[in-house]
Design a protein around this motif. Structure first.
Motif, mmCIF file in Angstrom:
data_model
loop_
_atom_site.group_PDB
_atom_site.id
_atom_site.type_symbol
_atom_site.label_atom_id
_atom_site.label_comp_id
_atom_site.label_asym_id
_atom_site.label_seq_id
_atom_site.Cartn_x
_atom_site.Cartn_y
_atom_site.Cartn_z
ATOM 1 N N GLY A 44 0.805 -1.220 0.000
ATOM 2 C CA GLY A 44 0.000 0.000 0.000
ATOM 3 C C GLY A 44 0.837 1.269 0.000
ATOM 4 O O GLY A 44 0.551 2.213 -0.746
ATOM 5 N N ASP A 45 1.896 1.292 0.812
ATOM 6 C CA ASP A 45 2.698 2.525 0.905
ATOM 7 C C ASP A 45 3.425 2.808 -0.408
ATOM 8 O O ASP A 45 3.621 3.962 -0.793
ATOM 9 C CB ASP A 45 3.690 2.437 2.078
ATOM 10 C CG ASP A 45 4.651 1.256 1.964
ATOM 11 O OD1 ASP A 45 4.332 0.292 1.245
ATOM 12 O OD2 ASP A 45 5.734 1.317 2.585
ATOM 13 N N VAL A 46 3.782 1.784 -1.116
ATOM 14 C CA VAL A 46 4.463 1.940 -2.405
ATOM 15 C C VAL A 46 3.476 2.454 -3.462
ATOM 16 O O VAL A 46 3.801 3.329 -4.267
ATOM 17 C CB VAL A 46 5.065 0.567 -2.813
ATOM 18 C CG1 VAL A 46 5.373 0.507 -4.279
ATOM 19 C CG2 VAL A 46 6.297 0.269 -1.976
ATOM 20 N N ALA A 47 2.255 1.912 -3.427
ATOM 21 C CA ALA A 47 1.243 2.290 -4.432
ATOM 22 C C ALA A 47 0.935 3.780 -4.388
ATOM 23 O O ALA A 47 0.618 4.390 -5.412
ATOM 24 C CB ALA A 47 -0.029 1.481 -4.221
ATOM 25 N N THR A 48 1.022 4.370 -3.196
ATOM 26 C CA THR A 48 0.713 5.801 -3.071
ATOM 27 C C THR A 48 1.975 6.616 -2.777
ATOM 28 O O THR A 48 1.886 7.795 -2.454
ATOM 29 C CB THR A 48 -0.308 6.028 -1.932
ATOM 30 O OG1 THR A 48 0.201 5.390 -0.756
ATOM 31 C CG2 THR A 48 -1.673 5.451 -2.270
ATOM 32 N N GLY A 49 3.119 5.994 -2.883
ATOM 33 C CA GLY A 49 4.383 6.653 -2.536
ATOM 34 C C GLY A 49 4.865 7.627 -3.597
ATOM 35 O O GLY A 49 4.210 7.828 -4.637
#
Ligand code: NCD
Length: 342
Positions: free
Chosen positions: A298-303
């Motif tokens: 998740g953090d990568v997808a919105t990073g």
């Protein structure tokens, strides 16, 4: 008297000769450049306060979707509307339609009602090709089974090019269910044509066999793009300029290809720790829909490296370009030149 709508397009560099858009395996680099160049001008239209031009007034675009879709369908619908076309969107449940006569009849019926372009998504590989051989309308393949998704690939190329300018020598790593991904397949063709280095990565059961050069029968050499196949994600991500995570296409998988989702995520999820091996300025892409916690964290997808939403916005511009280019084909009146669309 020649009306504006009947005037041929005056873009001097126009080399476009495709009556249909079925896959990118028959697109040259110049043809791809033509689409991307026109998409750039369509982006300008989209950025206007009132994003509407009458370029395709009097043209009819039908979205014929036999499979679920959010972005592709909405994107084509919007693309047609921004250009002033009449747009009709139809859904059909996969259970009510089989390959064969009913599909051909549907397409013929839509053409008889004046459809100029039919944008089609179907669960069977080859469905768009079948439709294209039975109608005068232009068919755009919006996904046929696990086979091809050329407009997604074009929007991916456009988005990467906007960041890099030139894709030659750029390393693009696609991670996930390569075997069942029509996006991966079309991206491989497009990226190869643009001179990028393509690496595909996934569990061995989700990597198509024929991709490895050593696995190919001699006659298949020219029929497949050159890619590097890598089952180890850490090795695959090394130095990547672009990392594209792909969803597990469970609707197309046979059972037994993966021990469990948990195990898949543990070995192949695109995470921040793994991305540390990529180029420091890498781009993170995903065609959507994403399953956060499975193929992508998740953090990568919105990073900060993620350009997933940019892909969606650019998709409208790329589809506008394609509808515009197809409008003048098959003896249909060419659309008014974009130069006149202020
Ligand atoms: C893809 C598709 O339908 O093939 N989605 C899309 O069009 N953006 C990818 C997917 O379904 O995983």
């Amino acid at each position: 008297m020649t009306t504006t709508a009947e005037r041929p397009a005056t873009t001097s560099t126009r080399t476009w000769e495709h009556h249909h858009v079925l896959d990118l395996d028959d697109f040259t680099r110049d043809e791809i450049e033509e689409v991307l160049g026109l998409a750039e001008r369509m982006r300008e239209v989209l950025d206007r306060r009132i994003a509407r031009v009458p370029a395709l007034r009097g043209h009819t675009v039908v979205n014929l979707f036999y499979e679920n879709s959010t972005r592709t369908r909405a994107s084509f619908e919007l693309a047609g509307k921004v250009l002033g076309a009449d747009v009709i969107s139809l859904s059909a449940s996969t259970s009510s339609v089989q390959k064969g006569e009913s599909l051909i009849d549907t397409v013929r019926t839509l053409r008889a009602m004046g459809a100029d372009v039919i944008v089609m998504r179907h669960s069977s590989a080859g469905a768009a090709y079948l439709a294209a051989s039975h109608t005068e309308a232009s068919i755009v393949n919006a996904g046929d089974g696990a086979h091809a998704h050329p407009t997604q690939a074009l929007l991916d190329l456009y988005t990467m090019r906007k960041h890099f300018g030139d894709l030659r020598g750029k390393r693009v790593v696609m991670v996930g269910d390569i075997s069942h991904s029509r996006v991966a397949r079309s991206d491989m063709w497009g990226l190869s044509a643009m001179g990028a280095e393509v690496v595909v990565c996934g569990p061995p059961t989700l990597l198509p066999r024929g991709l490895r050069v050593e696995d190919r029968p001699a006659h298949a050499e020219a029929a497949l793009p050159l890619v590097r196949v890598e089952a180890d994600i850490e090795r695959a991500l090394e130095g990547a300029h672009v990392v594209m995570a792909l969803r597990l296409q469970s609707e197309r998988q046979q059972g037994g290809l993966l021990p469990s989702l948990h195990e898949y995520a543990a070995h192949y999820q695109v995470t921040a720790a793994r991305l540390a091996r990529a180029h420091p300025d890498h781009l993170l892409m995903h065609p959507g829909p994403k399953n956060e916690g499975v193929e992508i964290a998740g953090d990568v997808a919105t990073g900060s490296h993620s350009i997933i939403e940019e892909q969606v916005t650019n998709g409208v511009a790329v589809r506008m370009a394609l509808l515009y280019l197809l409008a003048g084909m098959g003896g249909r009146p060419a659309p008014a030149p974009m130069e006149s669309m202020r």
